[in-house]
Design a protein around this motif. Structure first.
Motif, PDB file in Angstrom:
ATOM      1  N   GLY A  30       0.793  -1.223   0.000  1.00  0.00           N
ATOM      2  CA  GLY A  30       0.000   0.000   0.000  1.00  0.00           C
ATOM      3  C   GLY A  30       0.824   1.272   0.000  1.00  0.00           C
ATOM      4  O   GLY A  30       0.393   2.304   0.504  1.00  0.00           O
ATOM      5  N   MET A  31       2.024   1.198  -0.579  1.00  0.00           N
ATOM      6  CA  MET A  31       2.883   2.381  -0.643  1.00  0.00           C
ATOM      7  C   MET A  31       2.498   3.260  -1.829  1.00  0.00           C
ATOM      8  O   MET A  31       1.978   2.778  -2.843  1.00  0.00           O
ATOM      9  N   GLN A  32       2.739   4.554  -1.692  1.00  0.00           N
ATOM     10  CA  GLN A  32       2.648   5.491  -2.801  1.00  0.00           C
ATOM     11  C   GLN A  32       3.984   5.383  -3.535  1.00  0.00           C
ATOM     12  O   GLN A  32       5.031   5.411  -2.894  1.00  0.00           O
ATOM     13  N   VAL A  33       3.976   5.246  -4.849  1.00  0.00           N
ATOM     14  CA  VAL A  33       5.217   5.020  -5.589  1.00  0.00           C
ATOM     15  C   VAL A  33       5.448   6.133  -6.603  1.00  0.00           C
ATOM     16  O   VAL A  33       4.563   6.478  -7.381  1.00  0.00           O
ATOM     17  N   LEU A  34       6.657   6.671  -6.563  1.00  0.00           N
ATOM     18  CA  LEU A  34       7.126   7.653  -7.538  1.00  0.00           C
ATOM     19  C   LEU A  34       8.262   6.994  -8.301  1.00  0.00           C
ATOM     20  O   LEU A  34       9.090   6.304  -7.702  1.00  0.00           O
ATOM     21  N   ALA A  35       8.335   7.192  -9.600  1.00  0.00           N
ATOM     22  CA  ALA A  35       9.420   6.605 -10.387  1.00  0.00           C
ATOM     23  C   ALA A  35      10.087   7.679 -11.226  1.00  0.00           C
ATOM     24  O   ALA A  35       9.428   8.590 -11.726  1.00  0.00           O
ATOM     25  N   ALA A  36      11.398   7.550 -11.360  1.00  0.00           N
ATOM     26  CA  ALA A  36      12.160   8.442 -12.235  1.00  0.00           C
ATOM     27  C   ALA A  36      13.068   7.590 -13.112  1.00  0.00           C
ATOM     28  O   ALA A  36      13.647   6.600 -12.656  1.00  0.00           O
ATOM     29  N   ASP A  37      13.167   7.988 -14.364  1.00  0.00           N
ATOM     30  CA  ASP A  37      14.001   7.269 -15.314  1.00  0.00           C
ATOM     31  C   ASP A  37      14.460   8.265 -16.374  1.00  0.00           C
ATOM     32  O   ASP A  37      13.871   9.348 -16.510  1.00  0.00           O
ATOM     33  N   CYS A  38      15.484   7.892 -17.115  1.00  0.00           N
ATOM     34  CA  CYS A  38      15.973   8.785 -18.174  1.00  0.00           C
ATOM     35  C   CYS A  38      15.059   8.780 -19.396  1.00  0.00           C
ATOM     36  O   CYS A  38      15.145   9.675 -20.234  1.00  0.00           O
ATOM     37  N   ARG A  39      14.155   7.822 -19.482  1.00  0.00           N
ATOM     38  CA  ARG A  39      13.222   7.779 -20.610  1.00  0.00           C
ATOM     39  C   ARG A  39      12.152   8.852 -20.468  1.00  0.00           C
ATOM     40  O   ARG A  39      11.557   8.999 -19.407  1.00  0.00           O
ATOM     41  N   SER A  40      11.873   9.536 -21.544  1.00  0.00           N
ATOM     42  CA  SER A  40      10.770  10.507 -21.540  1.00  0.00           C
ATOM     43  C   SER A  40       9.454   9.747 -21.443  1.00  0.00           C
ATOM     44  O   SER A  40       9.397   8.530 -21.668  1.00  0.00           O
ATOM     45  N   VAL A  41       8.388  10.457 -21.151  1.00  0.00           N
ATOM     46  CA  VAL A  41       7.062   9.840 -21.110  1.00  0.00           C
ATOM     47  C   VAL A  41       6.753   9.192 -22.456  1.00  0.00           C
ATOM     48  O   VAL A  41       6.259   8.059 -22.517  1.00  0.00           O
ATOM     49  N   GLU A  42       7.075   9.884 -23.539  1.00  0.00           N
ATOM     50  CA  GLU A  42       6.808   9.353 -24.877  1.00  0.00           C
ATOM     51  C   GLU A  42       7.577   8.062 -25.123  1.00  0.00           C
ATOM     52  O   GLU A  42       7.049   7.100 -25.691  1.00  0.00           O
ATOM     53  N   GLN A  43       8.842   8.011 -24.696  1.00  0.00           N
ATOM     54  CA  GLN A  43       9.645   6.804 -24.860  1.00  0.00           C
ATOM     55  C   GLN A  43       9.081   5.656 -24.015  1.00  0.00           C
ATOM     56  O   GLN A  43       9.024   4.514 -24.472  1.00  0.00           O
ATOM     57  N   LEU A  44       8.667   5.965 -22.794  1.00  0.00           N
ATOM     58  CA  LEU A  44       8.089   4.944 -21.919  1.00  0.00           C
ATOM     59  C   LEU A  44       6.794   4.396 -22.516  1.00  0.00           C
ATOM     60  O   LEU A  44       6.571   3.182 -22.536  1.00  0.00           O
ATOM     61  N   GLU A  45       5.954   5.289 -23.020  1.00  0.00           N
ATOM     62  CA  GLU A  45       4.693   4.859 -23.638  1.00  0.00           C
ATOM     63  C   GLU A  45       4.962   3.953 -24.844  1.00  0.00           C
ATOM     64  O   GLU A  45       4.288   2.923 -25.014  1.00  0.00           O
ATOM     65  N   ALA A  46       5.937   4.304 -25.659  1.00  0.00           N
ATOM     66  CA  ALA A  46       6.272   3.489 -26.835  1.00  0.00           C
ATOM     67  C   ALA A  46       6.815   2.125 -26.405  1.00  0.00           C
ATOM     68  O   ALA A  46       6.444   1.087 -26.981  1.00  0.00           O
ATOM     69  N   LEU A  47       7.645   2.114 -25.392  1.00  0.00           N
ATOM     70  CA  LEU A  47       8.222   0.871 -24.887  1.00  0.00           C
ATOM     71  C   LEU A  47       7.153  -0.057 -24.313  1.00  0.00           C
ATOM     72  O   LEU A  47       7.156  -1.261 -24.570  1.00  0.00           O
ATOM     73  N   GLU A  48       6.225   0.511 -23.562  1.00  0.00           N
ATOM     74  CA  GLU A  48       5.182  -0.274 -22.896  1.00  0.00           C
ATOM     75  C   GLU A  48       3.974  -0.556 -23.791  1.00  0.00           C
ATOM     76  O   GLU A  48       3.183  -1.457 -23.501  1.00  0.00           O
ATOM     77  N   GLY A  49       3.796   0.247 -24.844  1.00  0.00           N
ATOM     78  CA  GLY A  49       2.627   0.088 -25.703  1.00  0.00           C
ATOM     79  C   GLY A  49       1.340   0.523 -25.021  1.00  0.00           C
ATOM     80  O   GLY A  49       0.256   0.044 -25.356  1.00  0.00           O
ATOM     81  N   LYS A  50       1.463   1.450 -24.055  1.00  0.00           N
ATOM     82  CA  LYS A  50       0.306   1.963 -23.299  1.00  0.00           C
ATOM     83  C   LYS A  50       0.514   3.447 -23.070  1.00  0.00           C
ATOM     84  O   LYS A  50       1.636   3.944 -23.121  1.00  0.00           O
ATOM     85  N   ASN A  51      -0.578   4.165 -22.750  1.00  0.00           N
ATOM     86  CA  ASN A  51      -0.412   5.572 -22.404  1.00  0.00           C
ATOM     87  C   ASN A  51       0.026   5.680 -20.938  1.00  0.00           C
ATOM     88  O   ASN A  51      -0.018   4.700 -20.184  1.00  0.00           O
ATOM     89  N   LEU A  52       0.447   6.859 -20.531  1.00  0.00           N
ATOM     90  CA  LEU A  52       1.015   7.047 -19.202  1.00  0.00           C
ATOM     91  C   LEU A  52       0.041   6.661 -18.093  1.00  0.00           C
ATOM     92  O   LEU A  52       0.440   6.030 -17.108  1.00  0.00           O
ATOM     93  N   GLU A  53      -1.222   6.999 -18.244  1.00  0.00           N
ATOM     94  CA  GLU A  53      -2.198   6.658 -17.197  1.00  0.00           C
ATOM     95  C   GLU A  53      -2.339   5.146 -17.038  1.00  0.00           C
ATOM     96  O   GLU A  53      -2.455   4.645 -15.923  1.00  0.00           O
ATOM     97  N   GLU A  54      -2.315   4.425 -18.153  1.00  0.00           N
ATOM     98  CA  GLU A  54      -2.382   2.953 -18.096  1.00  0.00           C
ATOM     99  C   GLU A  54      -1.127   2.381 -17.439  1.00  0.00           C
ATOM    100  O   GLU A  54      -1.208   1.432 -16.653  1.00  0.00           O
ATOM    101  N   ILE A  55       0.016   2.940 -17.755  1.00  0.00           N
ATOM    102  CA  ILE A  55       1.284   2.499 -17.163  1.00  0.00           C
ATOM    103  C   ILE A  55       1.268   2.745 -15.660  1.00  0.00           C
ATOM    104  O   ILE A  55       1.631   1.867 -14.863  1.00  0.00           O
ATOM    105  N   LYS A  56       0.850   3.939 -15.273  1.00  0.00           N
ATOM    106  CA  LYS A  56       0.789   4.274 -13.842  1.00  0.00           C
ATOM    107  C   LYS A  56      -0.157   3.326 -13.108  1.00  0.00           C
ATOM    108  O   LYS A  56       0.173   2.834 -12.018  1.00  0.00           O
ATOM    109  N   ALA A  57      -1.300   3.029 -13.695  1.00  0.00           N
ATOM    110  CA  ALA A  57      -2.264   2.124 -13.064  1.00  0.00           C
ATOM    111  C   ALA A  57      -1.688   0.712 -12.948  1.00  0.00           C
ATOM    112  O   ALA A  57      -1.827   0.060 -11.911  1.00  0.00           O
ATOM    113  N   PHE A  58      -1.039   0.244 -13.988  1.00  0.00           N
ATOM    114  CA  PHE A  58      -0.508  -1.117 -13.988  1.00  0.00           C
ATOM    115  C   PHE A  58       0.585  -1.304 -12.941  1.00  0.00           C
ATOM    116  O   PHE A  58       0.616  -2.306 -12.234  1.00  0.00           O
ATOM    117  N   TYR A  59       1.490  -0.335 -12.835  1.00  0.00           N
ATOM    118  CA  TYR A  59       2.613  -0.456 -11.915  1.00  0.00           C
ATOM    119  C   TYR A  59       2.344   0.170 -10.546  1.00  0.00           C
ATOM    120  O   TYR A  59       3.175   0.085  -9.650  1.00  0.00           O
TER     121      TYR A  59
END
Length: 127
Positions: free
Chosen positions: A62-91
């Motif tokens: 039940g922790m609140q999670v913040l993530a930082a990476d060198c990938r831009s949001v656009e790069q992360l979305e392309a890598l995951e094949g999902k939009n940012l909100e879907e990625i945030k919900a999944f992880y």
């Protein structure tokens, strides 16, 4: 690796190393520590291990999670094949950023999952 990181975070939250050292010195005083539920975990490096740590921390503790990476949001979305909100919900992410300093400022605990590269040596320092 992800489970190991979670157990180390739990050990720090419950002050296991300090209590163990006192017990070995013959001092038997309890220490409560802090709850992980509701605490904020910052993850620096949102690759395979960082993503697994995020899911375990959020869904399991039940922790609140913040993530930082060198990938831009656009790069992360392309890598995951999902939009940012879907990625945030999944992880189980509250926020995703490319600014690690923001995560350091906001987190109660920080778990670092960076490859050992010339660019990452000394990434975490006194500053």
């Amino acid at each position: 690796m992800a489970e190991h990181a979670i157990w180390l975070i739990g050990s720090l939250a419950r002050r296991v190393p300090a209590v163990d050292a006192r017990f070995k010195a013959g001092i038997f005083a309890a220490e409560i520590g802090v709850e992980l539920a509701g605490a904020t975990l910052g993850i620096i490096g949102f690759g395979a291990v960082g993503k697994r740590v995020a899911r375990i921390a959020h869904r399991g503790f039940g922790m609140q999670v913040l993530a930082a990476d060198c990938r831009s949001v656009e790069q992360l979305e392309a890598l995951e094949g999902k939009n940012l909100e879907e990625i945030k919900a999944f992880y189980g992410l509250k926020d995703y950023a490319t600014d690690a300093a923001e995560v350091f400022r906001r987190a109660d605990f920080v778990s670092i999952h960076l490859p050992a590269l010339k660019e990452t040596i000394g990434f975490v320092n006194e500053d």
